[in-house]
Design a protein around this motif. Structure first.
Motif, PDB file in Angstrom:
ATOM      1  N   ASP A   1       0.841  -1.193   0.000  1.00 23.88           N
ATOM      2  CA  ASP A   1       0.000   0.000   0.000  1.00 23.88           C
ATOM      3  C   ASP A   1       0.876   1.243   0.000  1.00 23.88           C
ATOM      4  O   ASP A   1       1.890   1.310   0.717  1.00 23.88           O
ATOM      5  N   PRO A   2       0.522   2.253  -0.789  1.00 23.63           N
ATOM      6  CA  PRO A   2       1.336   3.472  -0.835  1.00 23.63           C
ATOM      7  C   PRO A   2       1.249   4.233   0.476  1.00 23.63           C
ATOM      8  O   PRO A   2       0.173   4.416   1.042  1.00 23.63           O
ATOM      9  N   VAL A   3       2.411   4.660   0.959  1.00 25.22           N
ATOM     10  CA  VAL A   3       2.490   5.400   2.213  1.00 25.22           C
ATOM     11  C   VAL A   3       3.357   6.621   1.975  1.00 25.22           C
ATOM     12  O   VAL A   3       4.408   6.531   1.346  1.00 25.22           O
ATOM     13  N   GLY A   4       2.954   7.757   2.450  1.00 29.20           N
ATOM     14  CA  GLY A   4       3.767   8.960   2.345  1.00 29.20           C
ATOM     15  C   GLY A   4       3.435   9.774   1.106  1.00 29.20           C
ATOM     16  O   GLY A   4       2.408   9.593   0.455  1.00 29.20           O
ATOM     17  N   ALA A   5       4.357  10.683   0.793  1.00 33.92           N
ATOM     18  CA  ALA A   5       4.159  11.595  -0.333  1.00 33.92           C
ATOM     19  C   ALA A   5       4.357  10.858  -1.662  1.00 33.92           C
ATOM     20  O   ALA A   5       4.865   9.738  -1.712  1.00 33.92           O
ATOM     21  N   ASP A   6       3.968  11.528  -2.725  1.00 37.90           N
ATOM     22  CA  ASP A   6       4.068  10.910  -4.039  1.00 37.90           C
ATOM     23  C   ASP A   6       5.397  11.205  -4.733  1.00 37.90           C
ATOM     24  O   ASP A   6       5.582  10.849  -5.881  1.00 37.90           O
ATOM     25  N   TRP A   7       6.337  11.838  -4.073  1.00 40.53           N
ATOM     26  CA  TRP A   7       7.621  12.167  -4.677  1.00 40.53           C
ATOM     27  C   TRP A   7       8.726  11.407  -3.944  1.00 40.53           C
ATOM     28  O   TRP A   7       8.828  11.468  -2.730  1.00 40.53           O
ATOM     29  N   ALA A   8       9.536  10.696  -4.688  1.00 41.60           N
ATOM     30  CA  ALA A   8      10.666   9.985  -4.103  1.00 41.60           C
ATOM     31  C   ALA A   8      11.908  10.351  -4.896  1.00 41.60           C
ATOM     32  O   ALA A   8      11.905  10.298  -6.129  1.00 41.60           O
ATOM     33  N   HIS A   9      12.956  10.706  -4.210  1.00 43.90           N
ATOM     34  CA  HIS A   9      14.198  11.106  -4.860  1.00 43.90           C
ATOM     35  C   HIS A   9      15.062   9.878  -5.119  1.00 43.90           C
ATOM     36  O   HIS A   9      15.290   9.069  -4.229  1.00 43.90           O
ATOM     37  N   THR A  10      15.531   9.741  -6.330  1.00 45.03           N
ATOM     38  CA  THR A  10      16.409   8.635  -6.700  1.00 45.03           C
ATOM     39  C   THR A  10      17.786   9.192  -7.019  1.00 45.03           C
ATOM     40  O   THR A  10      17.900  10.202  -7.712  1.00 45.03           O
ATOM     41  N   GLN A  11      18.805   8.525  -6.523  1.00 45.17           N
ATOM     42  CA  GLN A  11      20.167   8.971  -6.773  1.00 45.17           C
ATOM     43  C   GLN A  11      20.518   8.836  -8.254  1.00 45.17           C
ATOM     44  O   GLN A  11      20.204   7.827  -8.886  1.00 45.17           O
ATOM     45  N   VAL A  12      21.178   9.821  -8.794  1.00 47.19           N
ATOM     46  CA  VAL A  12      21.559   9.809 -10.198  1.00 47.19           C
ATOM     47  C   VAL A  12      22.634   8.751 -10.446  1.00 47.19           C
ATOM     48  O   VAL A  12      22.724   8.191 -11.535  1.00 47.19           O
ATOM     49  N   ARG A  13      23.411   8.435  -9.429  1.00 46.93           N
ATOM     50  CA  ARG A  13      24.513   7.487  -9.626  1.00 46.93           C
ATOM     51  C   ARG A  13      24.025   6.113 -10.064  1.00 46.93           C
ATOM     52  O   ARG A  13      24.738   5.395 -10.732  1.00 46.93           O
ATOM     53  N   TYR A  14      22.804   5.737  -9.686  1.00 45.56           N
ATOM     54  CA  TYR A  14      22.273   4.455 -10.128  1.00 45.56           C
ATOM     55  C   TYR A  14      22.126   4.436 -11.641  1.00 45.56           C
ATOM     56  O   TYR A  14      22.415   3.439 -12.304  1.00 45.56           O
ATOM     57  N   TYR A  15      21.657   5.544 -12.202  1.00 41.82           N
ATOM     58  CA  TYR A  15      21.520   5.632 -13.648  1.00 41.82           C
ATOM     59  C   TYR A  15      22.883   5.649 -14.327  1.00 41.82           C
ATOM     60  O   TYR A  15      23.054   5.099 -15.410  1.00 41.82           O
ATOM     61  N   VAL A  16      23.854   6.293 -13.702  1.00 47.11           N
ATOM     62  CA  VAL A  16      25.196   6.329 -14.275  1.00 47.11           C
ATOM     63  C   VAL A  16      25.805   4.932 -14.273  1.00 47.11           C
ATOM     64  O   VAL A  16      26.424   4.515 -15.262  1.00 47.11           O
ATOM     65  N   TYR A  17      25.624   4.186 -13.196  1.00 42.16           N
ATOM     66  CA  TYR A  17      26.108   2.799 -13.170  1.00 42.16           C
ATOM     67  C   TYR A  17      25.430   1.972 -14.256  1.00 42.16           C
ATOM     68  O   TYR A  17      26.078   1.181 -14.942  1.00 42.16           O
ATOM     69  N   ALA A  18      24.136   2.154 -14.430  1.00 41.55           N
ATOM     70  CA  ALA A  18      23.411   1.414 -15.468  1.00 41.55           C
ATOM     71  C   ALA A  18      23.934   1.804 -16.844  1.00 41.55           C
ATOM     72  O   ALA A  18      24.123   0.945 -17.718  1.00 41.55           O
ATOM     73  N   PHE A  19      24.194   3.088 -17.047  1.00 45.58           N
ATOM     74  CA  PHE A  19      24.708   3.546 -18.337  1.00 45.58           C
ATOM     75  C   PHE A  19      26.103   2.981 -18.599  1.00 45.58           C
ATOM     76  O   PHE A  19      26.404   2.539 -19.719  1.00 45.58           O
ATOM     77  N   LEU A  20      26.953   2.978 -17.591  1.00 42.15           N
ATOM     78  CA  LEU A  20      28.290   2.392 -17.759  1.00 42.15           C
ATOM     79  C   LEU A  20      28.198   0.898 -18.040  1.00 42.15           C
ATOM     80  O   LEU A  20      28.962   0.360 -18.851  1.00 42.15           O
ATOM     81  N   TYR A  21      27.262   0.205 -17.400  1.00 42.97           N
ATOM     82  CA  TYR A  21      27.078  -1.212 -17.681  1.00 42.97           C
ATOM     83  C   TYR A  21      26.671  -1.429 -19.134  1.00 42.97           C
ATOM     84  O   TYR A  21      27.191  -2.324 -19.800  1.00 42.97           O
ATOM     85  N   VAL A  22      25.752  -0.608 -19.616  1.00 42.06           N
ATOM     86  CA  VAL A  22      25.316  -0.745 -21.011  1.00 42.06           C
ATOM     87  C   VAL A  22      26.483  -0.501 -21.957  1.00 42.06           C
ATOM     88  O   VAL A  22      26.657  -1.215 -22.951  1.00 42.06           O
ATOM     89  N   ILE A  23      27.298   0.489 -21.660  1.00 47.19           N
ATOM     90  CA  ILE A  23      28.454   0.776 -22.523  1.00 47.19           C
ATOM     91  C   ILE A  23      29.384  -0.433 -22.589  1.00 47.19           C
ATOM     92  O   ILE A  23      29.809  -0.853 -23.674  1.00 47.19           O
ATOM     93  N   PHE A  24      29.691  -1.025 -21.463  1.00 50.67           N
ATOM     94  CA  PHE A  24      30.627  -2.144 -21.483  1.00 50.67           C
ATOM     95  C   PHE A  24      29.976  -3.436 -21.968  1.00 50.67           C
ATOM     96  O   PHE A  24      30.655  -4.316 -22.486  1.00 50.67           O
ATOM     97  N   ALA A  25      28.665  -3.552 -21.855  1.00 52.95           N
ATOM     98  CA  ALA A  25      27.979  -4.693 -22.463  1.00 52.95           C
ATOM     99  C   ALA A  25      28.023  -4.583 -23.978  1.00 52.95           C
ATOM    100  O   ALA A  25      28.243  -5.581 -24.681  1.00 52.95           O
ATOM    101  N   VAL A  26      27.844  -3.376 -24.503  1.00 56.62           N
ATOM    102  CA  VAL A  26      27.964  -3.173 -25.947  1.00 56.62           C
ATOM    103  C   VAL A  26      29.394  -3.450 -26.389  1.00 56.62           C
ATOM    104  O   VAL A  26      29.632  -4.028 -27.453  1.00 56.62           O
TER     105      VAL A  26
END
Length: 135
Positions: free
Chosen positions: A62-87
């Motif tokens: 069940d949703p609890v709290g506000a509707d805004w959650a902050h996500t760290q940008v570093r997770y996206y950077v790690y994912a992007f680096l993974y995609v680069i090295f997978a390619v």
């Protein structure tokens, strides 16, 4: 040009745009199929709204709290680096096959060193900016 080869040549016979007409007809049939499926879904489904059905659903919790959650940008950077090295890994396998063939040795070796060099510069840039530090 007559005979069995005349039917295979698009310039002879029905015309040049017959092949495009087949593709267009296939596209129209596809759009109609999707439209009919969505219309049938709307007409045949049961429509019973309740307060529970209108709640936001998130993985069974069940949703609890506000509707805004902050996500760290570093997770996206790690994912992007993974995609680069997978390619990079995807390109290394065909390169190894071509490198084994006769006559492609030095040219493919230089091309792959340039490719790996670009990736190394990107990784060095990410390392210097502190992107690879987890904490």
């Amino acid at each position: 040009m007559e005979g069995p080869l005349a039917a295979a040549d698009p310039a002879v016979g029905g015309g040049y745009f017959d092949a495009y007409a087949a593709v267009g007809l296939l596209a129209v049939v596809g759009v109609l199929f999707v439209a009919v499926a969505f219309t049938a879904n709307r007409l045949l489904r049961p429509v019973v709204y309740s307060a529970e059905k209108l709640l936001t659903y998130e993985c069974g919790v069940d949703p609890v709290g506000a509707d805004w959650a902050h996500t760290q940008v570093r997770y996206y950077v790690y994912a992007f680096l993974y995609v680069i090295f997978a390619v990079d890994a995807i390109y290394l396998f065909p390169w190894a096959t071509v490198f084994a063939a006769a006559g492609f040795g030095m040219a493919t070796l230089v091309e792959m060193f340039v490719f790996i060099g670009f990736l190394a510069v990107g990784l060095l840039y990410a390392w210097r900016k502190g992107v690879l530090e987890w904490t």
